[in-house]
Scaffold this motif. Structure first.
Motif, PDB file in Angstrom:
ATOM      1  N   SER A   1      67.589  67.645 100.661  1.00  0.00           N
ATOM      2  CA  SER A   1      66.860  68.660 100.093  1.00  0.00           C
ATOM      3  C   SER A   1      65.570  68.752 100.756  1.00  0.00           C
ATOM      4  O   SER A   1      65.049  70.066 101.101  1.00  0.00           O
ATOM      5  CB  SER A   1      66.675  68.563  98.621  1.00  0.00           C
ATOM      6  OG  SER A   1      68.162  68.527  98.068  1.00  0.00           O
ATOM      7  N   THR A   2      64.899  67.850 100.997  1.00  0.00           N
ATOM      8  CA  THR A   2      63.470  67.774 101.635  1.00  0.00           C
ATOM      9  C   THR A   2      63.672  68.352 103.009  1.00  0.00           C
ATOM     10  O   THR A   2      62.575  69.395 103.325  1.00  0.00           O
ATOM     11  CB  THR A   2      62.803  66.358 101.692  1.00  0.00           C
ATOM     12  OG1 THR A   2      63.178  65.825 100.333  1.00  0.00           O
ATOM     13  CG2 THR A   2      61.489  66.400 101.843  1.00  0.00           C
TER      14      THR A   2
ATOM     15  N   THR B   1      71.464  67.355  93.719  1.00  0.00           N
ATOM     16  CA  THR B   1      72.025  68.714  94.181  1.00  0.00           C
ATOM     17  C   THR B   1      73.387  68.846  93.616  1.00  0.00           C
ATOM     18  O   THR B   1      74.053  68.134  94.186  1.00  0.00           O
ATOM     19  CB  THR B   1      71.851  68.851  95.592  1.00  0.00           C
ATOM     20  OG1 THR B   1      70.609  68.449  96.164  1.00  0.00           O
ATOM     21  CG2 THR B   1      71.936  70.296  95.900  1.00  0.00           C
TER      22      THR B   1
ATOM     23  N   ASP C   1      58.963  58.140 109.534  1.00  0.00           N
ATOM     24  CA  ASP C   1      57.571  57.576 109.023  1.00  0.00           C
ATOM     25  C   ASP C   1      57.466  56.529 108.236  1.00  0.00           C
ATOM     26  O   ASP C   1      56.464  55.816 108.303  1.00  0.00           O
ATOM     27  CB  ASP C   1      57.055  58.870 108.299  1.00  0.00           C
ATOM     28  CG  ASP C   1      57.698  59.194 106.948  1.00  0.00           C
ATOM     29  OD1 ASP C   1      57.138  58.741 105.874  1.00  0.00           O
ATOM     30  OD2 ASP C   1      58.886  59.717 106.970  1.00  0.00           O
TER      31      ASP C   1
HETATM   32  P1  GTP Z   1      70.359  64.831  96.981  1.00  0.00           P
HETATM   33  O1  GTP Z   1      69.905  66.113  96.658  1.00  0.00           O
HETATM   34  O2  GTP Z   1      70.158  64.061  95.791  1.00  0.00           O
HETATM   35  O3  GTP Z   1      71.757  64.648  97.419  1.00  0.00           O
HETATM   36  O4  GTP Z   1      69.401  63.886  97.750  1.00  0.00           O
HETATM   37  P2  GTP Z   1      68.826  64.420  99.004  1.00  0.00           P
HETATM   38  O5  GTP Z   1      69.479  63.590 100.114  1.00  0.00           O
HETATM   39  O6  GTP Z   1      68.656  65.876  98.995  1.00  0.00           O
HETATM   40  O7  GTP Z   1      67.286  63.750  99.088  1.00  0.00           O
HETATM   41  P3  GTP Z   1      65.782  64.452  98.933  1.00  0.00           P
HETATM   42  O8  GTP Z   1      65.749  65.429  99.665  1.00  0.00           O
HETATM   43  O9  GTP Z   1      65.866  64.675  97.337  1.00  0.00           O
HETATM   44  O10 GTP Z   1      65.099  63.084  99.366  1.00  0.00           O
HETATM   45  C1  GTP Z   1      65.253  61.909  98.418  1.00  0.00           C
HETATM   46  C2  GTP Z   1      63.774  61.083  98.467  1.00  0.00           C
HETATM   47  O11 GTP Z   1      63.313  60.792  99.907  1.00  0.00           O
HETATM   48  C3  GTP Z   1      62.838  62.131  97.698  1.00  0.00           C
HETATM   49  O12 GTP Z   1      61.793  61.240  96.947  1.00  0.00           O
HETATM   50  C4  GTP Z   1      62.096  62.607  99.002  1.00  0.00           C
HETATM   51  O13 GTP Z   1      60.558  62.723  98.867  1.00  0.00           O
HETATM   52  C5  GTP Z   1      61.929  61.194  99.972  1.00  0.00           C
HETATM   53  N1  GTP Z   1      62.135  61.791 101.265  1.00  0.00           N
HETATM   54  C6  GTP Z   1      62.924  62.722 101.909  1.00  0.00           C
HETATM   55  N2  GTP Z   1      62.515  62.945 103.159  1.00  0.00           N
HETATM   56  C7  GTP Z   1      61.559  61.912 103.529  1.00  0.00           C
HETATM   57  C8  GTP Z   1      60.951  61.364 104.748  1.00  0.00           C
HETATM   58  O14 GTP Z   1      61.149  61.923 105.962  1.00  0.00           O
HETATM   59  N3  GTP Z   1      60.060  60.510 104.560  1.00  0.00           N
HETATM   60  C9  GTP Z   1      59.681  59.769 103.560  1.00  0.00           C
HETATM   61  N4  GTP Z   1      58.989  58.748 103.626  1.00  0.00           N
HETATM   62  N5  GTP Z   1      60.482  60.100 102.422  1.00  0.00           N
HETATM   63  C10 GTP Z   1      61.369  61.200 102.348  1.00  0.00           C
END
Ligand code: GTP
Length: 598
Positions: A20-21, A55, A136
């Protein structure tokens, strides 16, 4: 030509690897939303999703991107859920794409759902772009992860995109790679319309909104569309794309991902996976449908207030629109009255549905303990499916009961293989095989009863492996099992909604555990309440909820005012989720007691 500039892709990942990020960063870079307007994680548009950070529903967004070659490209980004309960939605969204970004956490590496999703993408013939995210982090090991992807998935990862969705590093490169690596869609615009419904959403103003991928032909306002599975026809009132709000277009054509509205009022008509064509110029063959998702876990849902039965019915009907996997049918319980037996993909799905019913539809519900479905052969040779423990026939009428078994793949560092096997053994598992994925990690495969998995298997697995294990499973077959029905009696009366099915070997322990838990959660009343667990006519455990002592009641009413008000309020809040059964009030926790045992 426009089609050559379209890129349809999904992002797939293990939960929390940053899907998602990354989607947010892509939206930002393509100026689809200004930073000022952007709430965290735009794509997760349900409050619930945001709160839980998961999600659930998939969303398709159109983005415009000017590439380094100076040309403008149209991206359709289709978000997919990451939780194992929702793997069916992943497969639906993937069928609408030509490519997938496979996001892997640089610190965690490949996990069970990374594998499962990668295979789904490969099965759908998608071009996979490996993305190593969170570079990072101090603990990031991108080279190691690169090797893992190559070894474990078998795709070339030497040119993986290195990103940090947090700092924005690598996102520009990622956008260029989408242009260069994801193939443009193909499909003849002059042929009759052929479009796949990959999601449908109910909107109180527009009716049912179909999210489609057009494979061939073209659709515009005024066309009469036909849904091929049920031959129902509707006049198109609007077509367009989400950007990320709905934006009308003149037409959608082969290669496009967008929405169609056609004043479809009844939610039941729109089958996800169905093909949409034109009534007066139909395509000859529908697209191969999606894998149908079938519920695996069932529970009874009853309104606390019996007068709200119709409200619950309507709410379920509306939710079903957004949620093809949800199934329900009316059910009556002697104890709880009129309600529904509802089928879910898993416990998370159940939680989500419950929360949405309570929040969005303002319903107070009692949910009975979840169950799987059993295949029963009776002594008279009849085959029946039982998804409600109360309906399991008498032991004397049963020839055989078969329960669903899953094939569970558990990925763990080798140090934890022992604890994992112990846990699986304890959960009636049968060892299948074990493979070394690389030097450190092992894929342990077990056959396990689904019943044991839906309870707290996942939590146990995490705590037994310091959080290192990841799990993926699917139901494979039904196997005979020695199962018995446990009835619960309150005040001498059997409460059908508290019955559950348990393996013979665990029956006595479970009976004792549940009785002592019920004793804790059932509030005291003016009289003593015996709590009993029984198999057939045989009582296997017993406890007593003691009556109030007089002085307790006195204290309750005699204390100072604020304290009394506090108590009263607390009682009121508690009441909401309480059901009167005979003379006994049963709180929601009682129905979930089975879940919290072990
Ligand atoms: P679901 O939607 O539940 O499947 O998760 P997701 O895969 O979409 O993960 P999401 O984007 O919610 O990120 C999970 C966590 O990792 C969050 O707390 C983000 O802030 C963190 N995060 C995502 N990308 C990065 C990154 O590049 N670096 C760091 N340090 N943290 C990250």
């Amino acid at each position: 030509e426009r089609q050559k500039r379209i890129r349809n892709f999904s992002i797939v990942a293990h939960i929390d690897h940053g899907k998602s990020t990354i989607a947010d960063r892509i939206l930002e870079k393509t100026h689809t939303v200004s930073k000022r307007d952007m709430k965290a994680q735009i794509l997760d548009d349900l409050d619930l999703e945001r709160e839980r950070g998961i999600t659930i529903k998939l969303n398709a967004v159109e983005l415009e991107y000017t590439a380094k070659d100076g040309k403008d490209y149209i991206f359709h980004l289709i978000d997919t859920p990451g939780h194992v309960d929702f793997s069916y939605e992943v497969s639906r969204s993937l069928a609408a794409c030509e490519g997938a970004l496979l996001v892997v956490d640089a610190a965690q590496g490949v996990e069970a759902q990374t594998l499962a999703n990668a295979y789904l993408a490969i099965d759908n013939d998608l071009e996979i772009v490996p993305v190593i995210n969170k570079v990072d982090l101090p603990s990031a090991q991108p080279e190691k992860v690169q090797e893992e992807i190559e070894e474990m998935i078998g795709i070339d990862a030497s040119d993986s995109v290195m990103t940090s969705a947090k700092t924005g590093l690598g996102i520009d490169e990622l956008l260029e790679r989408i242009v260069s690596d994801v193939p443009a869609p193909e499909g003849d615009i002059t042929k009759p319309l052929k479009a796949l419904i990959f999601d449908s959403v109910y909107d109180s103003y527009r009716g049912v909104v179909l999210n489609v991928r057009v494979r061939e032909g073209l659709v515009k306002v005024g066309d009469t569309i036909e849904l091929m599975s049920n031959k129902k026809t509707f006049e198109v009132t609007d077509v367009g794309v989400m950007s990320p709000k709905a934006v009308s277009r003149d037409y959608l054509m082969a290669g496009d991902v967008g929405y169609i509205t056609a004043s479809i009022k009844s939610v039941v008509e729109t089958q996800v996976g169905d093909t949409v064509t034109l009534a007066d110029n139909p395509t000859d063959e529908p697209l191969t449908g999606y894998r149908k998702s079938t519920p695996m876990v069932y529970a009874g849902m009853y309104p606390v207030d019996n007068g709200k039965y119709e409200d619950l019915h309507e709410a379920l009907e509306k939710l079903k629109l957004n949620d093809a996997a949800l199934e329900y049918e009316p059910e009556t319980s002697q104890a709880l009255g009129f309600g529904f037996r509802v089928g879910f993909l898993g416990l998370l799905h159940m939680d989500v549905v419950q929360e949405r019913l309570e929040r969005e539809f303002n319903l107070d519900l009692i949910i009975t303990s979840p169950s799987v479905d059993y295949h029963v052969t009776t002594t008279s040779g009849e085959e029946i499916v039982v998804d409600n423990p109360a309906e399991l026939p008498d032991a004397s009428e049963i020839k055989e009961v078969r329960e669903p078994y899953v094939r569970a793949e558990i990925m763990v560092p080798e140090d934890f293989v022992g604890p994992v096997m112990e846990l699986c053994q304890r959960k009636r598992g049968q060892f299948v095989t074990m493979d070394y994925l690389d030097k450190y990690r092992v894929n342990v495969i077990y056959k396990l009863p689904l019943l044991e998995i839906i309870f707290d298997f996942f939590d146990d697995l995490k705590s037994n492996t310091k959080g290192y294990a990841s799990l993926d499973y699917r139901v494979e077959e039904y196997e005979p099992s020695e199962l018995v029905k446990m009835d619960i009696l309150l005040n001498g009366e059997s409460v059908d909604a508290l019955s559950f099915i348990v393996h013979k070997d665990f029956a006595y322990q479970r009976g004792r555990d549940i009785v002592s838990r019920l004793k804790e959660v059932i509030p005291r009343q003016m009289f003593e309440i015996p709590v009993q667990a029984a198999i057939g006519n045989k009582i296997v455990a017993r406890a007593t909820v003691k009556a109030y002592r007089k002085d307790v009641t006195a204290k309750l009413y005699g204390g100072d005012r604020t304290r009394r008000d506090k108590l009263l309020n607390k009682q009121k809040a508690g009441k909401k989720r309480m059901k009167e059964v005979g003379k006994v009030s049963i709180p929601q926790e009682a129905f979930m007691s089975v879940l919290n045992l072990n």
